[in-house]
Design a protein around this motif. Structure first.
Motif: not given
Length: 201
Positions: A3-4, A28, A30, A87-88, A90-92, A167
């Motif tokens: 998570q961030p 960003f 994480f 997984r990081a 994918k959140q960008l 991404t």
């Protein structure tokens, strides 16, 4: 869980734990959490060189970000780094993400290969001779600032291995790949050297 996390937390941890011991620019960041304990940090930020961004994506340099620090506690299981970074990513938001493996520290970028990053060769591969660096007297000063702030001696750079990925959703990734000007090479056919080596593409 990935998570961030606050940028100050990320910068402080990588300064203490990452082998470079310098705070990076962070856009960003994480954390890898296990039972509420922070066991890893990955940070992404604007590359220090605008020239690099333009070289990667001339049409829109702002789309280029750098994975500039990755730290995972040694107590974590094997392959935690790639699991964490995937997984990081994918959140960008949609970005062209570049990163380097520093051969002067014995790194070749196995984590990036396991994540299916594209391999773009190595830095200065078109040069006949390695690029010189001024080594600062003050270890807290970056080598690019050493000439103006006092330098001790000159060292010649070892290559850094270049990797990149994109991404976003499938359409975003396809579009960003079409914009990226870095090569997509085979590291098996053109393995990165540990010392400077010229190879013109």
């Amino acid at each position: 869980m990935v998570q961030p996390i606050p940028s100050k937390v990320a910068r402080d941890i990588v300064e203490a734990e990452h082998y470079l011991h310098r705070k990076p620019p962070v856009s960003f960041c994480f954390g890898l959490l296990q039972d509420d304990a922070l066991m890893g940090v990955v940070t992404f930020g604007t590359p220090p060189s605008r020239h690099l961004q333009k070289g990667v994506c001339p049409s829109d340099p702002s789309l280029v970000t750098e994975l500039n620090r990755l730290w995972v506690d040694d107590e974590m299981p094997k392959n935690s780094e790639s699991w964490f970074v995937s997984r990081a990513l994918k959140q960008l938001p949609p970005r062209i993400v570049v990163s380097y493996a520093d051969t002067s520290y014995g790194h070749k970028g196995y984590v990036y290969r396991s994540l299916n990053f594209k391999y773009a060769g190595w830095t200065d591969m078109d040069r006949k001779t390695p690029r010189p660096d001024y080594v600062p007297v003050d270890p807290n000063i970056h080598s690019r600032d050493a000439y103006r702030n006092g330098w001790d001696h000159i060292e010649y750079r070892k290559p850094k291995v270049k990797y990149w990925t994109t991404t976003g959703d499938r359409r975003d990734r396809r579009y960003l790949q079409s914009l990226c000007q870095w090569h997509d090479l085979s590291w098996k056919e053109l393995p990165p050297p540990s010392e400077h080596k010229q190879h013109k593409l």
